[in-house]
Structure formats: structure tokens, C-alpha cells
Write a protein that holds these residues in place. Structure first.
Motif, PDB file in Angstrom:
ATOM      1  N   GLU A 124       0.888  -1.145   0.022  1.00 38.93           N
ATOM      2  CA  GLU A 124      -0.009   0.107  -0.054  1.00 38.93           C
ATOM      3  C   GLU A 124       0.819   1.344  -0.043  1.00 38.93           C
ATOM      4  O   GLU A 124       2.068   1.182   0.586  1.00 38.93           O
ATOM      5  CB  GLU A 124      -0.834   0.049   1.114  1.00 38.93           C
ATOM      6  CG  GLU A 124      -2.034  -1.161   1.137  1.00 38.93           C
ATOM      7  CD  GLU A 124      -3.014  -1.099   2.334  1.00 38.93           C
ATOM      8  OE1 GLU A 124      -2.838  -0.196   3.032  1.00 38.93           O
ATOM      9  OE2 GLU A 124      -3.477  -2.034   2.763  1.00 38.93           O
ATOM     10  N   GLY A 125       0.438   2.222  -0.780  1.00 42.33           N
ATOM     11  CA  GLY A 125       1.064   3.509  -0.617  1.00 42.33           C
ATOM     12  C   GLY A 125       2.275   3.598  -1.719  1.00 42.33           C
ATOM     13  O   GLY A 125       2.957   4.703  -1.460  1.00 42.33           O
ATOM     14  N   LEU A 126       2.360   2.731  -2.427  1.00 49.04           N
ATOM     15  CA  LEU A 126       3.580   2.841  -3.408  1.00 49.04           C
ATOM     16  C   LEU A 126       3.314   3.796  -4.433  1.00 49.04           C
ATOM     17  O   LEU A 126       2.192   3.664  -5.242  1.00 49.04           O
ATOM     18  CB  LEU A 126       3.943   1.490  -4.029  1.00 49.04           C
ATOM     19  CG  LEU A 126       4.793   0.436  -3.293  1.00 49.04           C
ATOM     20  CD1 LEU A 126       5.092  -0.766  -4.265  1.00 49.04           C
ATOM     21  CD2 LEU A 126       5.954   0.895  -2.694  1.00 49.04           C
ATOM     22  N   ASP A 127       4.156   4.813  -4.758  1.00 48.41           N
ATOM     23  CA  ASP A 127       3.780   5.722  -6.026  1.00 48.41           C
ATOM     24  C   ASP A 127       4.092   4.948  -7.287  1.00 48.41           C
ATOM     25  O   ASP A 127       4.899   3.647  -7.159  1.00 48.41           O
ATOM     26  CB  ASP A 127       4.669   6.871  -5.952  1.00 48.41           C
ATOM     27  CG  ASP A 127       6.219   6.618  -5.903  1.00 48.41           C
ATOM     28  OD1 ASP A 127       6.695   6.435  -7.074  1.00 48.41           O
ATOM     29  OD2 ASP A 127       6.822   6.414  -4.994  1.00 48.41           O
ATOM     30  N   ALA A 128       3.774   5.514  -8.427  1.00 49.50           N
ATOM     31  CA  ALA A 128       3.876   4.535  -9.600  1.00 49.50           C
ATOM     32  C   ALA A 128       5.217   4.534  -9.979  1.00 49.50           C
ATOM     33  O   ALA A 128       5.702   3.368 -10.558  1.00 49.50           O
ATOM     34  CB  ALA A 128       3.052   5.558 -10.446  1.00 49.50           C
ATOM     35  N   HIS A 129       6.242   5.431  -9.523  1.00 50.36           N
ATOM     36  CA  HIS A 129       7.591   5.278  -9.957  1.00 50.36           C
ATOM     37  C   HIS A 129       8.336   4.027  -9.277  1.00 50.36           C
ATOM     38  O   HIS A 129       9.037   3.265  -9.886  1.00 50.36           O
ATOM     39  CB  HIS A 129       8.177   6.536  -9.844  1.00 50.36           C
ATOM     40  CG  HIS A 129       7.780   7.629 -10.660  1.00 50.36           C
ATOM     41  ND1 HIS A 129       7.859   7.635 -12.324  1.00 50.36           N
ATOM     42  CD2 HIS A 129       7.198   8.836 -10.403  1.00 50.36           C
ATOM     43  CE1 HIS A 129       7.581   8.638 -12.515  1.00 50.36           C
ATOM     44  NE2 HIS A 129       6.913   9.359 -11.413  1.00 50.36           N
ATOM     45  N   THR A 130       7.888   4.056  -8.054  1.00 53.36           N
ATOM     46  CA  THR A 130       8.408   3.064  -7.206  1.00 53.36           C
ATOM     47  C   THR A 130       8.011   1.707  -7.596  1.00 53.36           C
ATOM     48  O   THR A 130       8.857   0.589  -7.701  1.00 53.36           O
ATOM     49  CB  THR A 130       8.396   3.214  -5.664  1.00 53.36           C
ATOM     50  OG1 THR A 130       8.818   4.613  -5.283  1.00 53.36           O
ATOM     51  CG2 THR A 130       8.931   2.020  -4.905  1.00 53.36           C
ATOM     52  N   ALA A 131       6.691   1.532  -7.841  1.00 57.99           N
ATOM     53  CA  ALA A 131       6.085   0.421  -8.271  1.00 57.99           C
ATOM     54  C   ALA A 131       6.525  -0.382  -9.458  1.00 57.99           C
ATOM     55  O   ALA A 131       6.805  -1.282  -9.926  1.00 57.99           O
ATOM     56  CB  ALA A 131       4.596   0.628  -8.328  1.00 57.99           C
ATOM     57  N   ASP A 132       6.760   0.623 -10.620  1.00 56.07           N
ATOM     58  CA  ASP A 132       7.342   0.495 -12.090  1.00 56.07           C
ATOM     59  C   ASP A 132       9.009  -0.188 -11.565  1.00 56.07           C
ATOM     60  O   ASP A 132       9.208  -0.936 -12.352  1.00 56.07           O
ATOM     61  CB  ASP A 132       7.240   1.631 -12.851  1.00 56.07           C
ATOM     62  CG  ASP A 132       7.652   1.284 -14.147  1.00 56.07           C
ATOM     63  OD1 ASP A 132       6.915   0.239 -14.726  1.00 56.07           O
ATOM     64  OD2 ASP A 132       8.573   2.129 -14.683  1.00 56.07           O
TER      65      ASP A 132
END
Length: 192
Positions: A39-47
Motif C-alpha cells: 500500500e502507498g507505493l507511488d507509480a515510479h517505485t512500483a514500476d
């Protein structure tokens, strides 16, 4: 003072192999699951997390290519020198080591269980009768022997050394344990 290329290259090779092994062992499905559940991951970190295995493999493969070019070779009547630079010291290897040190990138050592797994695969992946595998520990790695399932207690084939720092396999002719250890250390020092 910079270390000679003959000492830098094995250190770097061990680190690159460690990175490659870690990335190859990582499970993409598990990474994707963690990203989805986090939860709470921004799109850049998730990518970044989704593509991290591929990125690490690509970077380690690129470093491996550099190591193939900047490796020690023996010149007639001279100590070992960098194949590309021609000197005892290699600025490229030194700079890469400095970067890896700055980011605390250290090779993870192979444990006995992983050494046994690699030896079992080496001796038994070709098909044919299954061999029992015995693994013995020494300072620089592990020595594995395969024994046939017949009544003989003689090793079936070569000795296999699994390097503790890199996981690299090397086959050796049968010889006493202490002789093998001495020969392997000479091999690591570039004397064989």
C-alpha cells in the motif's frame, strides 16, 4: 595505491556473479505480488520494483562484458597485466570497485546447501544412473564428489569445486583434499 589487475578482477567477478545469481533466483511473480499488495507505493517505485530483476540482470551482464575486456593476461617474461590497458593496474576496474564499495555491493557467499544443489545438478542432470553427492567444506568453497549407487565406495568422476564467493564450478581430477585446496588457491591467485 591501486591494487594490481590480477587482484581486482577476481573481486569484481565475484561481485558481478553474486548480483547475477541473486537476480536469477528472484521470482518475478513474487515481486509482482508484493507490488500489488503493498500500500502507498507511488507509480515510479512500483514500476521500478516490477522491472528490477530485468534491470539488475542487464546491468550485471554489462559489467560482465567490461570484465571480459579488462581481464588479466600473462605477457611473456612479465607479470599479469590488463588485456585492454596493458598495465599492472587497470583504471576501469579500480573505478568500478570504488562504485561498488560506495554502494556496499558485496557478494553473498554460497552456503553448503546451495553448493550441494549445484553439485547434484552438475553430476545428475545428464541422465543415466543417479549418483550420490557428498560435499566437503574448505575456506574458499566446497569440494563435491559423486558416488555411484553401486556397492563401490569410489568417487565416480572428477572432483567438483564450488567457489564460496561466486558459486562458480570447476572440475578437478581426483587428488588428495589438501593438494586440491593448495591447487585451487594457486588457481585463484592466477598461478595455474
Amino acid at each position: 595505491m591501486k591494487a594490481p589487475v590480477v587482484h581486482q578482477h577476481p573481486q569484481l567477478h565475484a561481485r558481478v556473479c553474486s548480483v547475477l545469481n541473486a537476480a536469477l533466483r528472484a521470482d518475478n511473480t513474487a515481486i509482482d505480488t508484493v507490488v500489488q499488495l503493498a500500500e502507498g507505493l507511488d507509480a515510479h517505485t512500483a514500476d521500478f520494483l516490477r522491472h528490477s530483476r530485468r534491470l539488475v540482470l542487464a546491468c550485471a551482464a554489462a559489467l560482465s562484458s567490461v570484465l571480459d575486456i579488462h581481464q588479466p593476461v600473462t605477457e611473456p617474461d612479465a607479470p599479469r597485466v590488463c588485456r585492454e590497458c596493458g598495465g599492472h593496474q587497470c583504471r576501469t576496474l579500480n573505478n568500478i570497485l570504488n562504485v561498488l564499495d560506495a554502494y556496499a555491493a558485496r557478494p553473498g557467499e554460497i552456503d553448503r546447501a546451495e553448493a550441494w544443489r549445484r553439485a547434484d545438478h552438475y553430476f545428475n542432470a545428464r541422465g543415466g544412473p543417479t549418483s550420490l553427492v557428498a560435499v566437503d567444506t574448505f575456506e574458499d568453497g566446497y569440494v563435491a564428489r559423486a558416488f555411484t549407487t553401486t556397492t563401490t565406495a569410489e568417487p565416480a568422476g572428477p572432483l567438483l569445486v564450488i567457489d564460496r564467493r561466486t558459486g562458480r564450478l570447476s572440475a578437478w581430477p581426483p587428488m588428495p583434499r589438501q593438494t586440491l585446496i593448495e591447487q585451487y588457491r594457486r588457481y585463484l591467485d592466477g598461478l595455474l
